[in-house]
Design an enzyme around this catalytic site. Structure first.
Site, PDB file in Angstrom:
ATOM      1  N   MET A   1      24.685  33.465 161.058  1.00  0.00           N
ATOM      2  CA  MET A   1      24.907  32.962 159.701  1.00  0.00           C
ATOM      3  C   MET A   1      24.440  31.513 159.588  1.00  0.00           C
ATOM      4  O   MET A   1      23.726  31.152 158.653  1.00  0.00           O
ATOM      5  CB  MET A   1      26.399  33.052 159.331  1.00  0.00           C
ATOM      6  CG  MET A   1      26.878  34.409 158.883  1.00  0.00           C
ATOM      7  SD  MET A   1      25.844  35.243 157.659  1.00  0.00           S
ATOM      8  CE  MET A   1      25.993  34.174 156.250  1.00  0.00           C
TER       9      MET A   1
ATOM     10  N   ASP B   1      25.699  22.694 166.993  1.00  0.00           N
ATOM     11  CA  ASP B   1      26.483  23.675 167.750  1.00  0.00           C
ATOM     12  C   ASP B   1      27.074  22.969 168.955  1.00  0.00           C
ATOM     13  O   ASP B   1      26.842  21.770 169.150  1.00  0.00           O
ATOM     14  CB  ASP B   1      25.611  24.874 168.157  1.00  0.00           C
ATOM     15  CG  ASP B   1      26.446  26.150 168.257  1.00  0.00           C
ATOM     16  OD1 ASP B   1      27.523  26.097 168.890  1.00  0.00           O
ATOM     17  OD2 ASP B   1      26.043  27.186 167.687  1.00  0.00           O
TER      18      ASP B   1
ATOM     19  N   VAL C   1      31.247  28.664 161.877  1.00  0.00           N
ATOM     20  CA  VAL C   1      31.623  29.023 163.252  1.00  0.00           C
ATOM     21  C   VAL C   1      32.377  30.354 163.219  1.00  0.00           C
ATOM     22  O   VAL C   1      32.578  30.943 162.152  1.00  0.00           O
ATOM     23  CB  VAL C   1      32.471  27.915 163.922  1.00  0.00           C
ATOM     24  CG1 VAL C   1      31.698  26.598 163.933  1.00  0.00           C
ATOM     25  CG2 VAL C   1      33.817  27.734 163.223  1.00  0.00           C
TER      26      VAL C   1
ATOM     27  N   GLU D   1      35.035  33.416 163.112  1.00  0.00           N
ATOM     28  CA  GLU D   1      36.148  33.579 162.186  1.00  0.00           C
ATOM     29  C   GLU D   1      37.492  33.447 162.906  1.00  0.00           C
ATOM     30  O   GLU D   1      38.296  34.390 162.945  1.00  0.00           O
ATOM     31  CB  GLU D   1      36.047  34.950 161.493  1.00  0.00           C
ATOM     32  CG  GLU D   1      34.850  35.109 160.574  1.00  0.00           C
ATOM     33  CD  GLU D   1      35.042  34.466 159.206  1.00  0.00           C
ATOM     34  OE1 GLU D   1      34.755  33.261 159.076  1.00  0.00           O
ATOM     35  OE2 GLU D   1      35.470  35.164 158.278  1.00  0.00           O
TER      36      GLU D   1
ATOM     37  N   LYS E   1      38.179  26.905 163.572  1.00  0.00           N
ATOM     38  CA  LYS E   1      37.754  26.317 162.310  1.00  0.00           C
ATOM     39  C   LYS E   1      38.520  25.019 162.047  1.00  0.00           C
ATOM     40  O   LYS E   1      37.948  24.036 161.562  1.00  0.00           O
ATOM     41  CB  LYS E   1      37.954  27.320 161.163  1.00  0.00           C
ATOM     42  CG  LYS E   1      36.883  28.438 161.148  1.00  0.00           C
ATOM     43  CD  LYS E   1      37.007  29.326 159.925  1.00  0.00           C
ATOM     44  CE  LYS E   1      36.104  30.551 159.967  1.00  0.00           C
ATOM     45  NZ  LYS E   1      34.700  30.310 159.732  1.00  0.00           N
TER      46      LYS E   1
ATOM     47  N   SER F   1      34.086  34.630 155.534  1.00  0.00           N
ATOM     48  CA  SER F   1      33.913  35.762 154.627  1.00  0.00           C
ATOM     49  C   SER F   1      35.241  36.411 154.288  1.00  0.00           C
ATOM     50  O   SER F   1      35.325  37.226 153.382  1.00  0.00           O
ATOM     51  CB  SER F   1      32.958  36.789 155.235  1.00  0.00           C
ATOM     52  OG  SER F   1      33.470  37.240 156.459  1.00  0.00           O
TER      53      SER F   1
ATOM     54  N   HIS G   1      30.577  31.226 150.511  1.00  0.00           N
ATOM     55  CA  HIS G   1      30.385  32.460 151.263  1.00  0.00           C
ATOM     56  C   HIS G   1      28.961  32.965 151.063  1.00  0.00           C
ATOM     57  O   HIS G   1      28.612  33.460 149.998  1.00  0.00           O
ATOM     58  CB  HIS G   1      31.428  33.493 150.795  1.00  0.00           C
ATOM     59  CG  HIS G   1      31.275  34.838 151.425  1.00  0.00           C
ATOM     60  ND1 HIS G   1      31.808  35.969 150.860  1.00  0.00           N
ATOM     61  CD2 HIS G   1      30.673  35.232 152.572  1.00  0.00           C
ATOM     62  CE1 HIS G   1      31.526  37.010 151.626  1.00  0.00           C
ATOM     63  NE2 HIS G   1      30.828  36.595 152.664  1.00  0.00           N
TER      64      HIS G   1
END
Lengths: 717, 402
Positions: A329, A348, A405, A407, A412, A434, A455
């Protein structure tokens, strides 16, 4: 009537028809234009002139049909619309058969009716500006070119060559138009164009269209010629493969072209008008105009914002974006932003991982260059905008951060804290989650008013939608800036309120679950997938579940159960749950895992896993195709009503656009809520009750739907 | 009591390969048919004035075959001006329909002596040259889910689980049976060699039969309908057969009927006219039937048509001694046998259209003649001819030797 065509005559006795819509900034084929054209023809009948130049007083040449009035025209007005069509075309026909040269001077976009007007002229001259768009996009709104486009274009290019322009609504640039023989001349500027027109008229005092010249033969032959007949026999099947029988417009266009090619010009014109009236007064054109024209325009104008003026006041674009997490993503989002000119810091945990994310863009760009869709130079520019890093300090100076990052709440939260320490106080922090509620994620933020959900859909560089999620504390300004940013990167924003799965993921889940539930009932897996395809869904529920991965679907469920437990709530079981569990037990977790509902052989196309029949049975009585289609269409629409009822959805138009652009709801419906309108709210409610009786309570109409049905109210903003 | 319809004679031309290099390509369709009519007249010493009508099937009645070829051929054959002629088109059942209609004419009592048969010169007038709305008009094709027959044949095979080897083996048997039948002269009584104006022979045997056909040879042939299926026709069938994920394309040029030129003619009449002319009746027509079924799969008509005809005749499947089921495609006959439980030894015992070819307008009439010959040879009583037909139709004719 307000005059929409000014008539002037110059010293060479050339008549200038200057198109100048008194009602708006672009010329359209509205009632005033049609009356003006009739009036013009009447006047010209009594005059002597050397030729005619058709030109525009607006920035564009002609925008096309009057969609607002077409949207309103009903079956009862079919006769009037037919007459209107015929009379417009009779006037255009008069111009082209008068024997005097008629030149279209195309100074800007000529689309739909505008391009048809140009086709009725003997000579088409366009300013050589590659931003000028030409073509017949009617089909994209469920219509056909009813101003002679389906008659003239095949006569100009031949049936086979003209069909893609008509069936796909392909637009083209002036240069391409010249290459394809669609226009005759390019001009550097307006003055040169007018001079070229004048020269043409003086050099060709008598003019005929190619199709009016004695001995004219249609290029490539008529449908009666054996070679073309072969092609035409396969054409309906080829078309149906794309439309799945859901889209009447391309079908009507093919019919109009083929039928029209077998008769004389005037008869062909009449055939075109009849098909046009059928489409224009039909439901599907209404669905598509309502959503893809009115709805989309309203969204772009900020109608879904609490304060559109606030957004309009923020004129500065986001120059530098940070993307946290360079997985699939993150890499896609970075690519999408860089493509539209943003500098992107792609961060990252390691430089290597970040570089890997950038490599995704590089690989994709290389393909585009190889296919001739981009140049080395452009590709290099885009790539240079992506700055991979592992250093959190590089995030300083970004106007917007997009966190992408894994889910996991904890992760997060940590990323949020770490990032906020580096960025400015007015930087927006957006999470690309999402499913996880934004308000909860914002708890980790020191500045919750700046915290919002953006999203994206996978693959982010291609999917046109971004779902903006407002947390409880998200400020109107943050929303306005995020909204502008989504437009800035060329995507379509919809705005929803916070909740688990928001709007799109939640409704999408009902689609996959319904398909999987059918499998559990012993419905033929091929029939489930074919049913989805024939309802107009781009990918079947089983195929798309494989793409998403059953592991992820299982995880989302576990997370939901855990989250609900905290509040002492429970998740009611869905019949799909057991099937997903069984598949996971069997080690069939989806495409990435090497196989799920489908097998993915290396040497051939995927096919349904033969083991499905043995595991889930093949019921002796199979449901009708209609039931399969309706279950998928209805469950998503019903869930959307629940979202509206729970105030997760903030507008009907956002629901409609979001469902089509984001989660594959069939375009012919006009979207999840428009599907209910066009089915008839009452009839929908009754059908939902019948489905609930047969297939489960999840189809029971929500209170809001019942209320609307009783009040005979439609879903609208 | 209704007048019975008797078959007095049945003849046919040999079938030539339906291409430019085929033996009958040089023969005009009208000559092919008029030659056969002359032969029929001579064999029966027929006073053609007594013939009420000539009913001829022709599927592509345009160009060389246009303008009522039945009447034109009668004139060209020198038949009396009194004789009427009509050309009809029921797709692949046209020849059978011609015989059935002739039988009805006789049974009505309004006509007494009728010639029925069919003609198709596929090398001269290729399939599809008559156009037609079903395939060629997009609106009609879209509204009715039109697909070419070959897709239907492959769909039947897919739905019934037939394998490529199953259909190839069926084709091999057709070739072997046809070769054996020719060798022992099973068609000798009915074949009328095609000759030129000098009496020189042009073709004396079915040109298409390949006695050396092997399973390996058949297996090497490419599927004939995969390409058009992939173009989009396979997907058109999804609306009616959603349970099919993918159609398996099994039919090839080797296990489908051959494209050929040929003609057939039968003489039908009442008992009274036979007595008057001193003709010996060979069989009576017991019943005829036509049906319609799903037009998209298109080729499943034979079983319901057979049931309908048998019901009219008051008979059961077991009462029928021999069947001729047109070998349009291997799967059509295999599906028919499975549906009605008909054993191999009763079906197409002398081979069929896979080996000898399918001259569209003539085949049905040829099969009735072939069936009658074999019933006589085996001293059996009843036979049934059935064909799958475009548009999802099916046709059947039940005959009984007298």
């Amino acid at each position: 009537m307000k005059n929409a065509i000014q008539i002037e005559k110059d010293s060479d006795n050339i008549v200038h028809l200057i198109l100048d819509n008194p009602n708006g900034s672009a010329n359209v084929m509205d009632a005033d234009f049609q009356a003006s054209l009739a009036h013009t023809v009447q006047q010209l009948q009594e005059q002597d002139f050397a030729g005619i130049i058709v030109r525009s007083a607006k920035k564009t040449f002609f925008a096309g049909g009057d969609l607002n009035s077409l949207y309103r025209v009903g079956k009862a007005e079919a006769g009037a619309l037919f007459e209107q069509c015929e009379s417009l075309k009779a006037n255009l026909r008069w111009l082209e058969t008068r024997g005097k040269p008629v030149v279209a001077c195309i100074n800007g976009a000529a689309l739909g009716g505008g391009w048809e007007l140009a086709l009725a002229c003997h000579q088409r001259i366009v300013i050589d500006d590659r931003t000028i768009k030409l073509g017949l996009p009617e089909v994209t709104l469920g219509l056909l070119p009813g101003g002679g486009g389906c008659v003239r274009l095949p006569r100009l290019l031949g049936i086979q060559t003209s069909l893609p322009y008509l069936l796909e609504g392909k637009q083209f640039s002036p240069k391409k138009a010249l290459d394809k023989g669609l226009v005759h001349q390019l001009a550097a500027n307006e003055a040169e164009m007018l001079e070229a027109a004048r020269t043409f008229i003086l050099a060709n005092p008598a003019c005929q269209q190619p199709w009016d010249v004695k001995g004219y033969r249609m290029p490539g032959g008529t449908p009666a010629s054996p070679k073309l007949a072969q092609v035409l026999m396969a054409a309906p099947a080829m078309l149906k493969q794309k439309t799945r029988g859901c889209l009447p417009a391309p079908e009507a266009i093919l019919a109009t072209v083929v039928e029209g090619a077998q008769v004389n010009f005037d008869t062909a014109t009449r055939i075109e008008s009849r098909y046009f009236v059928e489409l224009a007064t039909g439901q599907i054109a209404k669905n598509m105009i309502g959503t893809f024209w009115s709805g989309l325009n309203a969204i772009k104008a900020g109608a879904s914002l609490p304060d559109a003026e606030l957004a309009k006041g923020i004129t500065e674009p986001v120059g530098k974006v940070a993307v946290l997490g360079a997985g699939m993503m993150g890499a896609g989002i970075a690519y999408a932003c860089a493509m539209k000119g943003c500098e992107v810091v792609l961060k990252d945990v390691s430089l290597e991982a970040a570089e890997h994310g950038k490599a995704y863009t590089e690989k994709s760009l290389r393909k585009r260059v190889a296919k001739g869709r981009s140049t080395e130079e452009k590709a290099a520019q885009i790539l240079q905008r992506i700055h991979p890093t592992e250093d959190v300090r590089d995030l300083a100076g970004c106007g917007l951060v997009i966190e992408a990052v894994f889910e996991k709440r904890e992760l997060k939260a940590q990323v949020t804290r770490e990032t906020e320490a580096q960025i400015g106080a007015d930087t927006i922090f957006a999470s690309n989650t999402s499913t996880l509620p934004i308000t909860g994620l914002a708890q980790a933020s020191a500045r919750p008013p700046n915290f919002i959900g953006l999203h994206f859909f996978s693959p982010a560089e291609k999917m046109p939608l971004v779902e903006i999620i407002c947390g409880e504390q998200t400020s109107d300004e943050t929303l306005a800036r995020a909204f502008n940013f989504v437009l800035q990167i060329g995507k379509t924003p919809i705005i929803v309120n916070d909740s688990r799965g928001f709007f799109t993921s939640r409704v999408f889940g009902t689609y996959t679950n319904e398909g999987i539930a059918m499998l559990g009932e012993g419905v033929s897996p091929a029939a489930i997938e074919n049913g989805a395809a024939l309802a107009g869904f781009p990918v079947g529920p089983l195929a798309v579940s494989d793409e998403v991965s059953l592991i992820l679907m299982g995880k989302i469920r576990s997370q939901t159960i855990a989250d609900l437990q905290v509040n002492g709530e429970t998740l009611s079981a869905h019949p799909a749950d057991a099937i997903i569990d069984r598949m996971l037990e069997e080690g069939r977790a989806g495409k990435l895992a090497g196989g799920g509902f489908y097998d993915y052989p290396e040497d051939g196309p995927k096919h349904l896993w033969p083991g499905l029949g043995a595991r889930f049975g093949n019921a002796s009585t199979q449901p009708s195709l209609e039931d399969i289609k309706d279950r998928l269409l209805f469950i998503m629409a019903i869930e959307s009503v629940r979202c509206l009822q729970e105030n997760i959805l903030r507008s009907v138009r956002d629901a409609n656009i979001g469902s089509i652009f984001g989660i594959g709801y069939p375009p012919w419906t006009g979207g999840v809520l428009q599907f209910i309108n066009q089915y008839g709210v009452r009839a929908f409610c009754q059908r939902a009750e019948a489905l609930a009786e047969q297939y489960g309570e999840r189809f029971t109409p929500p209170a809001m739907l019942v209320e609307y049905a009783e009040a005979d109210r439609r879903f609208s903003d | 009591m209704t007048t019975e319809a008797f078959i007095y004679d049945a003849i046919r031309t040999p079938r030539g390969k339906g291409k430019h290099s085929g033996a009958l390509h040089e023969v005009k369709p009208v000559s092919l048919l008029s030659g056969l009519l002359q032969a029929l007249q001579q064999r029966n010493n027929l006073d053609t004035e007594l013939v009420d009508d000539i009913v001829m099937g022709c599927v592509t009645p345009v160009g060389d075959q246009g303008a009522d070829i039945a009447k034109t051929a009668a004139l060209a054959a020198g038949w009396a001006d009194d004789v009427a002629g009509v050309t009809l088109n029921r797709f692949c059942a046209s020849g059978a329909e011609a015989v059935n209609l002739a039988a009805m004419k006789v049974r009505s009592g309004w006509e007494h002596l009728v010639v029925a048969g069919g003609i198709e010169s596929m090398s001269r007038v290729p399939m599809g040259s008559d156009g037609g709305a079903w395939a060629m008009d997009p609106r009609t094709a879209l509204d009715t889910d039109f697909v070419p027959q070959g897709i239907g044949a492959d769909l039947i095979a897919t739905l019934n689980g037939f394998s490529r080897e199953d259909v190839d083996r069926f084709a091999l048997h057709s070739q072997q049976k046809a070769a054996a039948a020719w060798q022992r002269g099973a068609f000798a009584n009915s074949i009328v060699p095609v000759r030129d104006q000098n009496g020189l022979p042009i073709l004396e045997h079915d040109e298409l039969v390949r006695p050396d056909t092997s399973i390996a040879g058949l297996a090497a042939l490419a599927p004939a309908f995969e390409f058009i299926g992939d173009l989009g026709f396979d997907q058109v069938t999804r609306t009616r057969y959603p349970q099919v994920e993918k159609i398996r394309h099994l039919h090839t040029a080797g296990n489908s009927s051959g494209i050929v030129d040929g003609a057939a003619a039968l003489l039908l009449g009442s008992e009274a006219i036979g007595t008057r002319l001193g003709l010996q009746p060979r069989a009576r027509v017991l019943a005829t039937a036509v049906v319609g079924t799903d037009p998209t799969i298109m080729l499943t008509g034979p079983a319901p048509a057979t049931r309908k005809a048998l019901k009219l005749a008051g008979l059961s499947v077991d009462d029928i001694d021999l069947f001729e089921v047109n070998e349009a495609f291997a799967s059509v006959v295999m599906h028919f046998q499975r549906k009605l439980g008909v054993p191999d030894e009763k079906v197409n015992v002398n081979g069929g259209a896979i080996a000898m070819g399918h001259p569209l307008g003539a085949t049905g009439a040829m099969l009735i003649g072939t069936l009658l010959d074999e019933l006589e040879a085996r001293q059996l009583r009843r036979g049934l001819v059935t064909l799958c037909v475009g548009g999802g139709m099916g046709i059947a004719t039940v005959i009984e030797r007298v």
